[in-house]
Design an enzyme around this catalytic site. Sequence first.
Site, PDB file in Angstrom:
ATOM      1  N   TRP A   1      27.414  49.588 114.192  1.00 21.02           N
ATOM      2  CA  TRP A   1      26.128  49.116 115.498  1.00 21.02           C
ATOM      3  C   TRP A   1      26.678  50.066 117.110  1.00 21.02           C
ATOM      4  O   TRP A   1      26.577  50.487 117.464  1.00 21.02           O
ATOM      5  CB  TRP A   1      26.183  47.382 115.676  1.00 21.02           C
ATOM      6  CG  TRP A   1      25.657  47.775 116.760  1.00 21.02           C
ATOM      7  CD1 TRP A   1      24.414  47.109 117.283  1.00 21.02           C
ATOM      8  CD2 TRP A   1      26.478  46.958 118.409  1.00 21.02           C
ATOM      9  NE1 TRP A   1      23.986  46.432 118.091  1.00 21.02           N
ATOM     10  CE2 TRP A   1      25.004  46.249 118.826  1.00 21.02           C
ATOM     11  CE3 TRP A   1      27.302  47.526 118.273  1.00 21.02           C
ATOM     12  CZ2 TRP A   1      24.932  46.192 120.406  1.00 21.02           C
ATOM     13  CZ3 TRP A   1      27.685  47.293 119.538  1.00 21.02           C
ATOM     14  CH2 TRP A   1      26.739  46.593 120.935  1.00 21.02           C
ATOM     15  N   HIS A   2      27.605  50.333 116.877  1.00 21.87           N
ATOM     16  CA  HIS A   2      28.761  50.822 117.780  1.00 21.87           C
ATOM     17  C   HIS A   2      28.732  52.119 118.027  1.00 21.87           C
ATOM     18  O   HIS A   2      28.371  52.875 119.235  1.00 21.87           O
ATOM     19  CB  HIS A   2      30.736  50.457 117.339  1.00 21.87           C
ATOM     20  CG  HIS A   2      30.546  48.665 118.278  1.00 21.87           C
ATOM     21  ND1 HIS A   2      30.948  48.253 117.372  1.00 21.87           N
ATOM     22  CD2 HIS A   2      30.744  48.549 119.612  1.00 21.87           C
ATOM     23  CE1 HIS A   2      30.762  47.248 117.393  1.00 21.87           C
ATOM     24  NE2 HIS A   2      31.674  47.146 118.669  1.00 21.87           N
ATOM     25  N   GLY A   3      28.408  52.953 117.077  1.00 22.86           N
ATOM     26  CA  GLY A   3      27.583  54.281 116.944  1.00 22.86           C
ATOM     27  C   GLY A   3      27.650  55.063 115.468  1.00 22.86           C
ATOM     28  O   GLY A   3      28.101  54.474 115.045  1.00 22.86           O
TER      29      GLY A   3
ATOM     30  N   PHE B   1      26.051  52.549 123.537  1.00 25.79           N
ATOM     31  CA  PHE B   1      26.219  51.327 121.852  1.00 25.79           C
ATOM     32  C   PHE B   1      24.740  51.113 121.998  1.00 25.79           C
ATOM     33  O   PHE B   1      24.210  51.178 122.762  1.00 25.79           O
ATOM     34  CB  PHE B   1      26.986  50.918 121.830  1.00 25.79           C
ATOM     35  CG  PHE B   1      27.960  51.568 122.143  1.00 25.79           C
ATOM     36  CD1 PHE B   1      29.037  52.187 121.123  1.00 25.79           C
ATOM     37  CD2 PHE B   1      29.914  50.359 122.371  1.00 25.79           C
ATOM     38  CE1 PHE B   1      30.360  53.149 121.792  1.00 25.79           C
ATOM     39  CE2 PHE B   1      31.001  51.116 122.469  1.00 25.79           C
ATOM     40  CZ  PHE B   1      31.198  52.470 121.980  1.00 25.79           C
TER      41      PHE B   1
ATOM     42  N   SER C   1      28.489  45.892 111.914  1.00 24.83           N
ATOM     43  CA  SER C   1      29.393  46.512 113.027  1.00 24.83           C
ATOM     44  C   SER C   1      29.734  47.353 113.902  1.00 24.83           C
ATOM     45  O   SER C   1      29.436  47.839 114.908  1.00 24.83           O
ATOM     46  CB  SER C   1      29.798  45.070 113.319  1.00 24.83           C
ATOM     47  OG  SER C   1      30.924  44.795 114.443  1.00 24.83           O
TER      48      SER C   1
END
Lengths: 303, 477
Positions: free
Chosen positions: B323-325, B477, B320
Amino acid sequence: MSKNSSTSSSDLNSFLAKTGVFVAVILVSNMILLAAIIYTPKKGISKADANATKVSVLGGSNVGYDIDPERLDHAQILSTAEPYGFFLSFERCRHECVGKVLLLDMPYSWYTPEKYAPASYPFYSSVTPQLYLKLLWKKPELAIRNFLSTSIFNTEVLLYWKNIIAAHGSRTNAATPAPTGGANNLDAYHTCTNHYNPQKHFISQMNYSPEHIKFIRSEVMDFARSKQLEVLAKYPELNKDNYRINPELVKTINLNFEMINQMESWPDSLMYDQWYHMNQCGKEANTANIEKALIRKGVLSHQ
Amino acid sequence: MLFNSFEFFIFLPIVFITYWYLLRRSLLLQNMFLLGASYFFYGWWDWRFMFLLILSTLIDYGFGLLIYSSERHKKFYLILSIINNLGILAFFKYYNFFAENFEHMANGLGFQVHPFILNIALPVGISFYTFHGMSYVFDIYRKIIKPERNFVNYAVFVSFFPLLVAGPIERATHLLPQIIRPRKFNYVQARDGMHLILWGLFKKVVISDQLSNFANPMFDHYSSYSGSNLVLGTVYFAFQIYCDFSGYSDIAIGTAKLFGFELLTNFKFPYFSRDIAEFWRRWHISLSSWFRDYLYIPLGGSQHGRWISIRNIFIIFLVSGFWHGANWTFIVWGGIHAAMYLPIFLGNRHRKHTTEVIASHSVLPALSEIPGVVLTFASACFAWIFFRSPDIQSAIGYIQHIFSRSLFTMPDSNRLGILYVVVIVVIDWINRRDERSTIFSKIKNPILRWLCYLLCAILVMTLILTQYEQKFIYFQF
């Protein structure tokens, strides 16, 4: 089915009517406010001042903070806060500019399309109906933006509030205070203490287009012809990083005007928080340089 | 196109009027128009990446049909589909990250390597629309849904403009039936939609963007600020990102309502959570439930013993974060959340607050609930430092500057931001019992309510038109 359909249709009409009324109320309130701002009386320049002036220096807040008018005789400083943009600043100049020489020291952001007539402080203090129509003719999308942004939150009432925020806000990120914005803001610059804290924001990152730069040049030349002015320009006082990164771009956006100075890397000790602004020591040194340059050009004479 | 841009305020009424007045008699035309409008909305940012979106849509549409029609090879097709989706994501989002880390690692071992670095912008919303596509393919594989044979309907599901660039991450089971079904204009739904749009814009433009003016300089120049100021900066960022992202979600949900769609709820007052497990049931719900359903449960969830559960918890939080960056800061952020979640999980207290919000039957919280809320908020703020900082070193520097002697002084600048925080906390507290309530629905007097609309609209419009458009944080993102 048909009953449902007609209900849905009348609901839709009712929804659109209410939304339309809502939008109309906002537009009408904007028109009233715009009219109130337009018809507020404005001050003019005194005749004595006009006769004594030889050169008008036009620029943004950098002119207000980097030149000491007390030390530069026969010069008129026309400094407008950056949000006025190119259009309003030149219109101000059209009414107030005196002398035979116009010295441009514009912030580089004014050469970008979005800073031609920005909607911040849109018509505070200088707009007329003619001026509004002129902007509508030249850049309709910007005129509409300016009209829509006219609200009670964007007039002197909020300017006062914004200044309070700027005074309490961060030293490095506070909005550039308008030169007329209050004693507290000016006092912050009247010190030789070095507060300079470079930010990641450079000239080369701004949004320039060759067409817009040409457009700005033609605007300046038309204006100079109409007022029979000689146009000179100077490189603004910037910290070294800005000139170092892209000197060619800096030369291009200076529009081939006759420059009175060189690109100069000012030491951090003479700069204040933003890249255009100097502290008091910088201001004194810079004013002395400008005076010498103007004497060399024959605009000012030796005392 | 940004929701908080001048262009969107022209785009939305045109699409709305065409959709309801000209095309309401034909569902197919309505859907085709929505698809065209969505591609226009996306292409306004960069038309070239529109083709990537169309390609990704076509591939998942095809794999959906293949998986459904071939029982024997469905696993193979599923794997191909995952490789395709993750491949697109890895190439555009993570390639440079892996290349740079490989270079550092090789240099550390004494090898001089210079991998090719891509000089390309990250396509907006790529993480969101690839997840839409993946959930659709997974659901077909698990026989939860049948594939949608009408390509236009499926493409609207992937590209519907309100949720295209920053979610909520929709499920085919929830959105596709709404796309297939004829829609009728519903006044109450549209009115609620307008409420949400206005409230979302208020949160974004008035609260989040103003708080960013306070938080940004503190994160950019943390060494110039006292410890107490930096604590304040963290709180400002916590509310900045909350108002930014939940504001975006409100606008997306509100816009969808105008067209007769209901989207998934994405935020439920996360900062009133009493533990970190509750926080994750209230923050970016569509993403956390996506990871729960398509990663955590397939990995075995909590059904295969303690160690497997712990491994799975770390996997979903780290993924997770990633996933954001493409940055170690996001991975650390995920790791911190996993570490905070673990004790609650091991103590079997992670399902303690699953339904009712704090103080659901009273005006104020019980005294026993307050430490939990404060601790959860403080933990979330601590993790935000890593999320916001450009690199791990800066995050550690920021934390070191917090824990200095100046921590015990009064914050000497940026105190005005507290006002914005108080405004949003008070309004959220009033609304906390309702899932998607706005402040407007709480005002019963119609004159007062309309005045409130006007005040908000004028404030939002003035700030939108006079300030540079600030992108929504989750666009990256």
